[in-house]
Design a protein around this motif. Structure first.
Motif, PDB file in Angstrom:
ATOM      1  N   LYS A 124       0.820  -1.214   0.000  1.00 50.18           N
ATOM      2  CA  LYS A 124       0.000   0.000   0.000  1.00 50.18           C
ATOM      3  C   LYS A 124       0.851   1.261   0.000  1.00 50.18           C
ATOM      4  CE  LYS A 124      -3.648   2.406   2.561  1.00 50.18           C
ATOM      5  NZ  LYS A 124      -4.562   2.356   3.741  1.00 50.18           N
ATOM      6  N   GLN A 125       1.933   1.275   0.797  1.00 53.95           N
ATOM      7  CA  GLN A 125       2.761   2.468   0.886  1.00 53.95           C
ATOM      8  C   GLN A 125       3.459   2.768  -0.443  1.00 53.95           C
ATOM      9  OE1 GLN A 125       2.572   4.582   3.429  1.00 53.95           O
ATOM     10  NE2 GLN A 125       1.051   3.113   4.200  1.00 53.95           N
ATOM     11  N   ASP A 180       2.190   1.995  -3.360  1.00 49.34           N
ATOM     12  CA  ASP A 180       1.113   2.513  -4.215  1.00 49.34           C
ATOM     13  C   ASP A 180       0.845   3.986  -3.915  1.00 49.34           C
ATOM     14  OD1 ASP A 180       0.850   0.002  -5.307  1.00 49.34           O
ATOM     15  OD2 ASP A 180      -0.876  -0.559  -4.058  1.00 49.34           O
ATOM     16  N   LEU A 181       0.802   4.324  -2.639  1.00 49.59           N
ATOM     17  CA  LEU A 181       0.525   5.709  -2.249  1.00 49.59           C
ATOM     18  C   LEU A 181       1.655   6.645  -2.674  1.00 49.59           C
ATOM     19  CD1 LEU A 181      -1.039   5.173   1.295  1.00 49.59           C
ATOM     20  CD2 LEU A 181      -2.215   6.007  -0.759  1.00 49.59           C
ATOM     21  N   GLU A 182       2.878   6.142  -2.689  1.00 53.46           N
ATOM     22  CA  GLU A 182       3.999   6.974  -3.135  1.00 53.46           C
ATOM     23  C   GLU A 182       3.842   7.348  -4.605  1.00 53.46           C
ATOM     24  OE1 GLU A 182       8.365   6.587  -1.765  1.00 53.46           O
ATOM     25  OE2 GLU A 182       8.289   5.483  -3.659  1.00 53.46           O
ATOM     26  N   LYS A 195       1.003   9.832  -4.978  1.00 51.94           N
ATOM     27  CA  LYS A 195       1.426  11.173  -4.552  1.00 51.94           C
ATOM     28  C   LYS A 195       2.025  11.957  -5.711  1.00 51.94           C
ATOM     29  CE  LYS A 195       4.510  13.535  -1.298  1.00 51.94           C
ATOM     30  NZ  LYS A 195       5.538  13.355  -0.226  1.00 51.94           N
ATOM     31  N   ARG A 204      -8.030  12.009  -7.229  1.00 54.25           N
ATOM     32  CA  ARG A 204      -7.042  11.739  -6.184  1.00 54.25           C
ATOM     33  C   ARG A 204      -7.726  11.103  -4.956  1.00 54.25           C
ATOM     34  NH1 ARG A 204      -2.098  12.756  -5.298  1.00 54.25           N
ATOM     35  NH2 ARG A 204      -1.942  14.074  -7.171  1.00 54.25           N
ATOM     36  N   GLN A 232      -6.619   7.457  -3.452  1.00 55.22           N
ATOM     37  CA  GLN A 232      -6.065   7.322  -2.106  1.00 55.22           C
ATOM     38  C   GLN A 232      -6.917   6.397  -1.233  1.00 55.22           C
ATOM     39  OE1 GLN A 232      -5.783  11.501  -1.097  1.00 55.22           O
ATOM     40  NE2 GLN A 232      -3.636  11.603  -1.692  1.00 55.22           N
ATOM     41  N   PRO A 282      -5.983   2.526  -3.150  1.00 56.92           N
ATOM     42  CA  PRO A 282      -4.696   2.545  -3.856  1.00 56.92           C
ATOM     43  C   PRO A 282      -4.403   1.268  -4.630  1.00 56.92           C
ATOM     44  CG  PRO A 282      -4.364   2.367  -1.476  1.00 56.92           C
ATOM     45  CD  PRO A 282      -5.807   2.687  -1.685  1.00 56.92           C
TER      46      PRO A 282
END
Length: 400
Positions: free
Chosen positions: A233-234, A236-238, A241, A279, A283, A286
C-alpha cells in the motif's frame, strides 16, 4: 466492482492513433543528428526566449539541466549558486522516493542526467562545464548525506563547439505509450552503440537485445515486477502522490506525471480527468488504482521488441551519477534517431519483496556477480506524448 470503476477500465483501455516514427533507413554517422534539426531549432529559440535578458550563464544552463529525465519527475535537485560564480548540486531530500527507491540509487542517477544536460547546454553558450564530483567527499551507496554531488565551474572557451545533442534536449521525453510491434532497424542500433561506446568506460556497459525468446522472458519479468510493487500500500501511495490527476494539479505542482504521459489525449483524457478518476478515489483504493497501472505495464511490455540495459562494475554513488550522464546522452541520441524510450525500473528496486524477481532478472541478462544493472529500459517506435512539467528555476535554489 462498481459501475464507475468498470467504466474507468473501459476508458483507460482506449488507444489513440499511433503513427510510425521517422524512418532513418539512410542514417549515417555524419547525418543522423540533423534529421530533426529544424523542429528542435524552433523549440530552442522558444526556450531561449523564456530566459531572454538573463545575464547569469549559470541560470541559462540550469534551465536546460532541469529538463533531464528523473524518477517520477520528482525533480530532486537543489542548487547552491556559489559566490565564486560556480554551482553546487545537492539531492533534495524532500523529493526522494523512500518506498520504491529506498537506497536513493535512482535519485543519484538523476543527478547525473541533470549534469549531462547542463554540460551539453554549456557548450551551446560557448562554455565548458568543469565538474568536480563529490567535492566534500563521497558517501556510502546506502546513505544520503548533506554533501554536494558536484561542484560545477563554467569556463568561457571560444574554441568549444556546440554539442550536437543540444538540439534534442527540448524534444527528449520518456514515452510510456504502447509501442508499435516493429523491429528497430539494425543501422539505428549500430549508431546508438557506436555513439555510446565513446562515453562508456571500462566500468560500465550497454546491452541491447531484440531476440524474441529473451524479449518474451524479460517482458514476463517486467510484468511480474510491477505486480510485486503493487502488493504494498505504501508503495502505491507513493506513486499516487506523484500522479497528477488533472491539468489543475499539473499547473499547481509542476512535477510528477499524469494521463498525458501514458498517451491519453483528447476526449479520453478529458473523461478520465473529469469523470472517472480522482485523487480522493485513488487514495481510498490505492490497490485498485495500482492494478490499472499493472494493465498498462502489460500493454507496454507486450508491445516491446527491444530492451536495453546499462550496467556498472560496482554500485558506488559516483558510478550511479556517471551512468546517469550516460543515460541522458543515450536518451538524446535515441531522440535524434526518432526512437522512443521508457525505463522499466521496478525490477531494479532494492526492497526485499523484489529480491527473488531481481535475481531472475540478473540471471536472464547474464549480469556478472557484484555488477549492477543501473537502468533497464525499452526502445521502440511510438507517437510522441506530452512533456512533463517543470518547476520554476528559483524553486531549485538551496536555502541556507
Amino acid at each position: 466492482m462498481n459501475k464507475q470503476r468498470r467504466d474507468f477500465i473501459k476508458v483507460i483501455g482506449l488507444t489513440t492513433g499511433i503513427i510510425l516514427a521517422p524512418s532513418l533507413a539512410n542514417a549515417s554517422k555524419e547525418n543522423y543528428f540533423q534529421d530533426n534539426y529544424c523542429d528542435s531549432n524552433i523549440l530552442n529559440k522558444s526556450w531561449e526566449g523564456h530566459n531572454k535578458g538573463e545575464q547569469d550563464i549559470r541560470i541559462k544552463v540550469l534551465s536546460y539541466g532541469i529538463l533531464a529525465a528523473n524518477p517520477h519527475n520528482t525533480q530532486a535537485w537543489l542548487i547552491d549558486l556559489k559566490e565564486d560564480q560556480s554551482i553546487d548540486l545537492y539531492v533534495d531530500k524532500t523529493r526522494v522516493l523512500p518506498q520504491t527507491d529506498p537506497f536513493y540509487r535512482q535519485i543519484h542517477i538523476a543527478q547525473g542526467t541533470f549534469l549531462e544536460n547542463l554540460s551539453i547546454s554549456a557548450s551551446y553558450f560557448g562554455y565548458k562545464a568543469q565538474i568536480d564530483y563529490f567535492p566534500n567527499g563521497e558517501y556510502s551507496n546506502e546513505t544520503l548525506e548533506e554533501k554536494a554531488i558536484a561542484n560545477i565551474k563554467l569556463i568561457k572557451d571560444n574554441s568549444i563547439k556546440k554539442d550536437k545533442l543540444f538540439d534534442f534536449i527540448l524534444l527528449r521525453h520518456t514515452n510510456k505509450r504502447k509501442y508499435q510491434n516493429l523491429k528497430i532497424d539494425e543501422k539505428r542500433i549500430a549508431i546508438l552503440k557506436n555513439e555510446l561506446s565513446k562515453v562508456l568506460d571500462n566500468d560500465s556497459s550497454l546491452k541491447i537485445t531484440s531476440d524474441k525468446k529473451k524479449i518474451q522472458k524479460l517482458s514476463e519479468i517486467v510484468i511480474e515486477a510491477m505486480r510485486i510493487e503493487n502488493q504494498d500500500k505504501q508503495r502505491d501511495l507513493e506513486t499516487i502522490k506523484m500522479f497528477r490527476f488533472n491539468d489543475s494539479e499539473v499547473n499547481q505542482y509542476r512535477d510528477g506525471f499524469g494521463f498525458a504521459q501514458n498517451g491519453k489525449s483528447g476526449i479520453t483524457k478529458f473523461l478520465l480527468e473529469n469523470f472517472f478518476v480522482s485523487r480522493e478515489d485513488a487514495q481510498k483504493n490505492p490497490h485498485t488504482f495500482a492494478n490499472e497501472g499493472l494493465k498498462i505495464t502489460k500493454d507496454q511490455a507486450l508491445s516491446t521488441n527491444t530492451y536495453a540495459w546499462l550496467s556498472t562494475k560496482g554500485n558506488s554513488r559516483l558510478e550511479q551519477v556517471k551512468i546517469g550522464r550516460v543515460y541522458a546522452k543515450l536518451n538524446l541520441i535515441t531522440t535524434s534517431l526518432g526512437l522512443a524510450i521508457h525505463p522499466m525500473s521496478q525490477v531494479l528496486q532494492e526492497y526485499k519483496d523484489m529480491n527473488k524477481q531481481q535475481a531472475e532478472f540478473l540471471k536472464e541478462t547474464n549480469t556478472k556477480e557484484n555488477h549492477t544493472v543501473q537502468m533497464f529500459f525499452r526502445i521502440g517506435n511510438a507517437e510522441k506524448t506530452e512533456h512533463t512539467a517543470r518547476r520554476d528555476i528559483k524553486d531549485f535554489y538551496k536555502v541556507v
